[in-house]
Design a protein around this motif. Structure first.
Motif, PDB file in Angstrom:
ATOM      1  N   ALA A 105      -4.527   3.616  -7.438  1.00 45.26           N
ATOM      2  CA  ALA A 105      -3.358   3.239  -6.529  1.00 45.26           C
ATOM      3  C   ALA A 105      -3.122   1.578  -6.535  1.00 45.26           C
ATOM      4  N   ILE A 106      -4.208   0.905  -6.581  1.00 43.35           N
ATOM      5  CA  ILE A 106      -4.089  -0.363  -6.624  1.00 43.35           C
ATOM      6  C   ILE A 106      -3.792  -1.029  -7.993  1.00 43.35           C
ATOM      7  N   GLY A 107      -4.394  -0.344  -9.067  1.00 47.92           N
ATOM      8  CA  GLY A 107      -3.828  -0.790 -10.282  1.00 47.92           C
ATOM      9  C   GLY A 107      -4.638  -2.215 -10.702  1.00 47.92           C
ATOM     10  N   LYS A 108      -4.505  -2.410 -12.012  1.00 45.02           N
ATOM     11  CA  LYS A 108      -5.047  -3.619 -12.844  1.00 45.02           C
ATOM     12  C   LYS A 108      -4.639  -5.055 -11.904  1.00 45.02           C
ATOM     13  N   GLY A 109      -5.408  -5.538 -11.445  1.00 41.72           N
ATOM     14  CA  GLY A 109      -5.026  -7.000 -10.992  1.00 41.72           C
ATOM     15  C   GLY A 109      -4.016  -6.694  -9.588  1.00 41.72           C
ATOM     16  N   GLY A 110      -4.270  -5.548  -9.244  1.00 48.66           N
ATOM     17  CA  GLY A 110      -3.410  -5.237  -8.044  1.00 48.66           C
ATOM     18  C   GLY A 110      -1.763  -5.110  -8.354  1.00 48.66           C
ATOM     19  N   ALA A 111      -1.665  -4.834  -9.644  1.00 50.08           N
ATOM     20  CA  ALA A 111      -0.130  -4.668  -9.975  1.00 50.08           C
ATOM     21  C   ALA A 111       0.692  -3.460  -9.384  1.00 50.08           C
ATOM     22  N   ASN A 112      -0.242  -2.190  -9.634  1.00 48.42           N
ATOM     23  CA  ASN A 112       0.498  -1.082  -8.968  1.00 48.42           C
ATOM     24  C   ASN A 112       0.884  -1.104  -7.645  1.00 48.42           C
ATOM     25  N   ILE A 113      -0.124  -1.490  -6.850  1.00 44.31           N
ATOM     26  CA  ILE A 113       0.284  -1.729  -5.360  1.00 44.31           C
ATOM     27  C   ILE A 113       1.377  -2.703  -5.125  1.00 44.31           C
ATOM     28  N   LYS A 114       1.295  -3.715  -5.667  1.00 45.29           N
ATOM     29  CA  LYS A 114       2.335  -4.852  -5.600  1.00 45.29           C
ATOM     30  C   LYS A 114       3.766  -4.240  -5.824  1.00 45.29           C
ATOM     31  N   LEU A 115       3.877  -3.757  -7.099  1.00 45.86           N
ATOM     32  CA  LEU A 115       5.259  -3.138  -7.525  1.00 45.86           C
ATOM     33  C   LEU A 115       5.579  -1.951  -6.466  1.00 45.86           C
ATOM     34  N   ALA A 116       4.723  -1.230  -6.095  1.00 49.88           N
ATOM     35  CA  ALA A 116       4.802  -0.058  -5.158  1.00 49.88           C
ATOM     36  C   ALA A 116       5.825  -0.743  -4.016  1.00 49.88           C
ATOM     37  N   SER A 117       4.907  -1.751  -3.376  1.00 54.21           N
ATOM     38  CA  SER A 117       5.380  -2.619  -1.913  1.00 54.21           C
ATOM     39  C   SER A 117       6.872  -3.008  -2.375  1.00 54.21           C
TER      40      SER A 117
END
Length: 194
Positions: A105-117
């Protein structure tokens, strides 16, 4: 994608971290056309062409919905979401996932959750879902102020480390296997139940 050019599919929202990853939400105006399938193409051939143009920027294509809760669930893919608690006024969402899904859910370097937000316009916080049985249980060590340490060690030595494990064990097992006096066992059970 010809269907986008022809107006059969609309790109409703795009969130990008340029050069790294993008999420694109698409909607179809023709129920016979799967918007994600049309954008990705057979074996990904349509999306691959775009990824190449963007020098390898990964693109997740997801179906758009006006249902914010469902959109958050989709936006966090590839992670599998258990539940979403929404705060619509503050535009915040608490998402519960199994522990093995959190890093997805968080993704590499927080990318996935950032994009989801970005794509849902909600601040998303992810939490590990704790099994209800684990949540209510307490380790025996936490009763050290009420139960003598040697008693706790004797019970732990027969493989019972938590309050629930002791309460679920037959009283005789505690007396015989842990080699404790009946009064001691009754005192332990009383403390744990309280």
């Amino acid at each position: 994608v010809p269907e986008i050019h022809d107006g059969l599919i609309a790109i409703r929202k795009v969130a990008r971290i340029p050069g790294e990853r993008a999420k694109v939400a698409v909607e179809s105006f023709d129920e016979r056309i799967d918007p994600v399938g049309a954008c990705v193409g057979v074996k990904g051939n349509r999306v691959h062409g775009i990824v190449r143009e963007l020098h390898g920027e990964n693109i997740d294509v997801l179906p758009w919905t006006s249902n914010a809760q469902l959109m958050i669930t989709r936006a966090l893919s590839p992670a599998t979401v258990n539940s979403v608690n929404m705060n619509e006024e503050e535009k915040r969402a608490e998402v519960l996932l199994d522990s093995d899904q959190i890093s997805l859910a968080i993704g590499k370097g927080g990318a996935n959750i950032k994009l989801a937000s970005m794509i849902t316009e909600y601040t998303i916080n992810v939490y590990r879902e704790i099994d209800a049985q684990q949540e209510d249980d307490i380790y025996l060590d936490e009763f050290a102020d009420e139960i003598e340490e040697w008693v706790i060690e004797a019970i732990k030595a027969i493989g019972l480390g938590t309050a629930k494990a002791v309460l679920n064990a037959p009283r005789e097992v505690l007396i015989e296997k842990a080699d404790l006096e009946e009064d001691t066992v009754d005192h332990v059970i009383e403390v744990l139940q309280a």
